[in-house]
Design a protein around this motif. Structure first.
Motif, PDB file in Angstrom:
ATOM      1  N   TRP A  71       0.916  -1.204  -0.105  1.00  0.00           N
ATOM      2  CA  TRP A  71      -0.501   0.095  -0.121  1.00  0.00           C
ATOM      3  C   TRP A  71       0.714   1.472   0.385  1.00  0.00           C
ATOM      4  CZ3 TRP A  71      -5.313  -0.272  -0.362  1.00  0.00           C
ATOM      5  CH2 TRP A  71      -5.824  -1.768   0.264  1.00  0.00           C
ATOM      6  N   GLU A  72       0.324   2.348  -0.751  1.00  0.00           N
ATOM      7  CA  GLU A  72       0.172   3.798  -0.582  1.00  0.00           C
ATOM      8  C   GLU A  72       0.312   4.311   0.474  1.00  0.00           C
ATOM      9  OE1 GLU A  72       1.547   5.821  -3.797  1.00  0.00           O
ATOM     10  OE2 GLU A  72       0.142   4.945  -4.567  1.00  0.00           O
ATOM     11  N   GLU A  73       0.546   5.740   1.364  1.00  0.00           N
ATOM     12  CA  GLU A  73      -0.287   7.419   1.678  1.00  0.00           C
ATOM     13  C   GLU A  73      -0.555   7.724   0.442  1.00  0.00           C
ATOM     14  OE1 GLU A  73      -0.683   6.973   5.722  1.00  0.00           O
ATOM     15  OE2 GLU A  73      -0.758   9.220   4.855  1.00  0.00           O
ATOM     16  N   ILE A  74      -1.667   8.467  -0.243  1.00  0.00           N
ATOM     17  CA  ILE A  74      -1.170   9.572  -0.431  1.00  0.00           C
ATOM     18  C   ILE A  74      -2.334  10.154   0.425  1.00  0.00           C
ATOM     19  CG2 ILE A  74      -2.120   8.188  -2.833  1.00  0.00           C
ATOM     20  CD1 ILE A  74      -4.656   8.842  -3.148  1.00  0.00           C
ATOM     21  N   GLU A  75      -1.790  11.482  -0.162  1.00  0.00           N
ATOM     22  CA  GLU A  75      -2.644  13.003   0.777  1.00  0.00           C
ATOM     23  C   GLU A  75      -4.073  12.849   0.519  1.00  0.00           C
ATOM     24  OE1 GLU A  75      -1.523  17.462   0.883  1.00  0.00           O
ATOM     25  OE2 GLU A  75      -0.599  16.473   0.002  1.00  0.00           O
ATOM     26  N   SER A  76      -4.779  13.260   1.487  1.00  0.00           N
ATOM     27  CA  SER A  76      -6.360  13.228   1.986  1.00  0.00           C
ATOM     28  C   SER A  76      -6.351  14.761   1.359  1.00  0.00           C
ATOM     29  CB  SER A  76      -6.522  13.196   3.254  1.00  0.00           C
ATOM     30  OG  SER A  76      -6.146  11.810   3.538  1.00  0.00           O
ATOM     31  N   PRO A  77      -7.518  14.958   0.845  1.00  0.00           N
ATOM     32  CA  PRO A  77      -8.221  16.067   0.538  1.00  0.00           C
ATOM     33  C   PRO A  77      -8.416  17.078   1.670  1.00  0.00           C
ATOM     34  CG  PRO A  77     -10.405  14.211   0.269  1.00  0.00           C
ATOM     35  CD  PRO A  77      -9.036  13.583   1.133  1.00  0.00           C
ATOM     36  N   LYS A  78      -8.459  18.451   1.402  1.00  0.00           N
ATOM     37  CA  LYS A  78      -8.242  19.261   2.573  1.00  0.00           C
ATOM     38  C   LYS A  78      -9.125  20.057   2.064  1.00  0.00           C
ATOM     39  CE  LYS A  78      -3.722  19.833   3.964  1.00  0.00           C
ATOM     40  NZ  LYS A  78      -2.541  18.996   3.087  1.00  0.00           N
ATOM     41  N   TYR A  79     -10.450  21.001   3.609  1.00  0.00           N
ATOM     42  CA  TYR A  79     -10.910  21.960   3.261  1.00  0.00           C
ATOM     43  C   TYR A  79     -10.463  22.975   3.248  1.00  0.00           C
ATOM     44  CZ  TYR A  79     -15.358  18.826   3.847  1.00  0.00           C
ATOM     45  OH  TYR A  79     -15.988  18.078   3.435  1.00  0.00           O
ATOM     46  N   PRO A  80     -10.608  23.423   1.959  1.00  0.00           N
ATOM     47  CA  PRO A  80      -9.755  24.840   1.691  1.00  0.00           C
ATOM     48  C   PRO A  80      -9.701  26.045   3.033  1.00  0.00           C
ATOM     49  CG  PRO A  80     -11.853  24.381  -0.009  1.00  0.00           C
ATOM     50  CD  PRO A  80     -11.619  23.761   1.180  1.00  0.00           C
ATOM     51  N   ASP A  81      -8.943  27.126   3.207  1.00  0.00           N
ATOM     52  CA  ASP A  81      -9.068  27.329   4.508  1.00  0.00           C
ATOM     53  C   ASP A  81     -10.444  28.481   3.898  1.00  0.00           C
ATOM     54  OD1 ASP A  81      -6.628  26.521   5.157  1.00  0.00           O
ATOM     55  OD2 ASP A  81      -5.628  28.813   4.565  1.00  0.00           O
ATOM     56  N   GLY A  82     -10.822  28.558   5.606  1.00  0.00           N
ATOM     57  CA  GLY A  82     -11.863  29.633   5.811  1.00  0.00           C
ATOM     58  C   GLY A  82     -13.142  28.566   5.322  1.00  0.00           C
ATOM     59  N   GLU A  83     -12.876  27.702   5.377  1.00  0.00           N
ATOM     60  CA  GLU A  83     -14.653  27.542   4.822  1.00  0.00           C
ATOM     61  C   GLU A  83     -15.461  26.789   5.722  1.00  0.00           C
ATOM     62  OE1 GLU A  83     -16.027  27.033   2.227  1.00  0.00           O
ATOM     63  OE2 GLU A  83     -14.668  28.087   0.782  1.00  0.00           O
ATOM     64  N   MET A  84     -16.534  27.333   5.919  1.00  0.00           N
ATOM     65  CA  MET A  84     -17.407  27.201   6.983  1.00  0.00           C
ATOM     66  C   MET A  84     -18.663  25.764   7.488  1.00  0.00           C
ATOM     67  SD  MET A  84     -15.430  29.385   9.384  1.00  0.00           S
ATOM     68  CE  MET A  84     -16.757  29.445  10.782  1.00  0.00           C
ATOM     69  N   VAL A  85     -18.912  24.998   8.232  1.00  0.00           N
ATOM     70  CA  VAL A  85     -19.382  24.382   7.885  1.00  0.00           C
ATOM     71  C   VAL A  85     -21.168  24.892   8.494  1.00  0.00           C
ATOM     72  CG1 VAL A  85     -21.147  22.561   9.313  1.00  0.00           C
ATOM     73  CG2 VAL A  85     -18.694  22.371   9.264  1.00  0.00           C
ATOM     74  N   ASN A  86     -20.789  26.106   8.714  1.00  0.00           N
ATOM     75  CA  ASN A  86     -21.897  27.199   9.603  1.00  0.00           C
ATOM     76  C   ASN A  86     -21.462  27.822   9.688  1.00  0.00           C
ATOM     77  OD1 ASN A  86     -21.331  26.548  12.184  1.00  0.00           O
ATOM     78  ND2 ASN A  86     -23.184  24.652  11.913  1.00  0.00           N
ATOM     79  N   ASP A  87     -22.233  28.974  10.196  1.00  0.00           N
ATOM     80  CA  ASP A  87     -21.613  30.313  10.834  1.00  0.00           C
ATOM     81  C   ASP A  87     -21.205  30.460  11.933  1.00  0.00           C
ATOM     82  OD1 ASP A  87     -23.213  30.998   8.828  1.00  0.00           O
ATOM     83  OD2 ASP A  87     -24.948  32.295  10.067  1.00  0.00           O
TER      84      ASP A  87
END
Lengths: 360, 91
Positions: A71-87
């Motif tokens: 197996w190889e580990e690959i980089e996981s996706p990131k939520y872009p800076d500043g994105e909010m789930v809610n307020d």
């Protein structure tokens, strides 16, 4: 005859079973001790993916080009800076719940469904991922909420094999969303569903599909095991019909549909919401052959006493007339006759999160 | 330079990770960044995709748990020992 193989993701690792005579035997394990939330076999590349939910070290993606030997580990996706789930809450990657490939004419396209509700897309086989902003910025998105988890999550991704610009996703809790223009716009597809846990059960958004699947032979026939019952759509999700019964075919997490017969589907029922255990302490699989008008119960070979197993949403699969499902108690059952009789292939596995037949 | 020690559990994923790694940095965030340069991918095990300390990971400076888990702004002095440990949780 193609080789029969099962990928079983569990709380304590990935287990690969291969057919041996009439049954299956465990041939390989990997990621021992690490929760493997789900797996994906990419027929285009021959790569096997494992979605890891490290208790301590976060969400990871692991990829194998030799069917799980290395197996190889690959980089996981990131939520872009500043994105909010809610307020109030910043968006951070909490779970990678499901992975899906694009169609055969989309080399490199891979989708990931995640908590807190982001769909990610790669066009280079996972070397990099981007948040699908059109869905993330859907006007309803900040009203999505968690079902059984703290925040909303995408658990189902369906890419139409006839037209890869059409993609449907299932979100708990929000419902079903469809794009027909390659992700430029998304429409809600919840008509006919009901959410008994909301003040308005017919709310356009806020429905809780536990999982959504499409019939491989007719992509306009969609099935969903919902928090509030079982629903089928024969028009690609435009309208859903409630096919819940008063019997056991009611609450549950998983649904599977026959590869060639869109009217044939299976569910693994549980006692509803408050309990989440096997119905009456007995394991049962229900099958319909008429789009849910009637359901038959199948118990042969399944425990019928003192059983508390539940089958999670990605832990039931079908290949031809063969079915397999795993349970929270670490049982793995396989049927070779369309779900009419079953045999345990493993009784002492860790809690099972996902079961998938190899499709090569 | 601060000396950093790790839970042995991290060596499963970073076999080359030695104990008492010396890293330059005035804050925990700079230490983590320096560690990631030395051991690519290590930061993603310690902090989440927004740079906050993962829920089940603890970092101590000496015997003190860091206070700023979000931005890792706690000051680190050159003679400090920093410990990256696994919180007790799960089953």
């Amino acid at each position: 005859m193609p080789e029969k193989k099962l990928y079983v993701g569990t709380r304590k690792g990935l287990f690969i079973f291969e057919r041996n005579g009439a049954g299956y035997e465990l041939v390989r394990s990997s990621h021992l001790g690490i929760p493997v939330q789900n797996t994906l076999f990419d027929m285009r590349t021959g790569r096997l993916w494992a979605l890891l939910d490290h208790g301590h070290w976060g969400q990871k993606l692991s990829r194998s080009s030799d069917d799980g030997k290395t197996w190889e580990e690959i980089e996981s996706p990131k939520y872009p800076d500043g994105e909010m789930v809610n307020d109030d809450t910043a968006a951070t990657m909490r779970l990678i719940w499901v992975a899906a490939t694009g169609s055969k004419d989309q080399p490199g396209r891979v989708y990931l469904g995640t908590e807190p509700g982001g769909l990610f897309q790669s066009d280079d086989d996972g070397e990099s991922f981007e948040l699908v902003r059109s869905l993330w910025e859907h006007p309803s998105r900040k009203s999505w909420f968690g079902g059984g988890r703290d925040q909303a999550a995408i658990h189902s991704i369906l890419v139409d094999p006839r037209n890869h610009d059409r993609v449907l996703v299932g979100v708990s809790c929000a419902g079903v969303f469809e794009t027909t223009d390659a992700g430029k716009t998304w429409a809600v597809r919840n008509k006919g569903l009901r959410a008994d846990f909301l003040p308005d059960p017919n709310s356009e958004v806020g429905q809780d599909p536990h999982v959504v699947v499409a019939a491989p032979s007719d992509f306009d026939t969609l099935w969903q095991q919902n928090h509030c019952g079982i629903f089928v759509s024969k028009d690609g999700g435009m309208n859903w019909a409630d096919v819940t019964t008063d019997g056991p075919a009611n609450f549950g997490f998983a649904v599977a549909v026959h590869e060639k017969r869109p009217q044939t589907a299976w569910v693994v029922p549980a006692v509803s919401d408050e309990c989440r255990i096997a119905v009456d302490g007995k394991m049962v699989v229900c099958r319909t052959d008429d789009y849910g008008r009637t359901w038959t119960e199948h118990r042969k070979g399944l425990p019928q006493k003192d059983c508390y197993d539940v089958t999670f949403r990605h832990a039931l699969d079908v290949s031809g007339d063969e079915l397999a499902f795993g349970t929270t108690t670490g049982n793995l059952f396989v049927s070779g006759d369309g779900g009419e009789s079953w045999a345990a292939q493993g009784n002492y596995l860790p809690p099972v999160y996902s079961v998938h037949f190899h499709r090569g | 330079m601060a000396r950093v020690q790790f839970t042995r559990h991290l060596s499963r994923y970073f076999p080359d990770l030695e104990q008492n790694v010396e890293i330059e940095g005035n804050t925990v965030a700079q230490i983590v960044s320096g560690l990631d340069s030395r051991f690519p991918g290590l930061a993603a095990y310690i902090v989440d995709d927004q740079g906050a300390l993962r829920q089940h990971v603890n970092i101590f400076i000496g015997n003190e748990l860091i206070r700023d888990r979000k931005r890792l702004g706690d000051e680190v002095r050159a003679d400090d020992s920093v410990y990256v440990l696994q919180a007790l949780s799960g089953g």
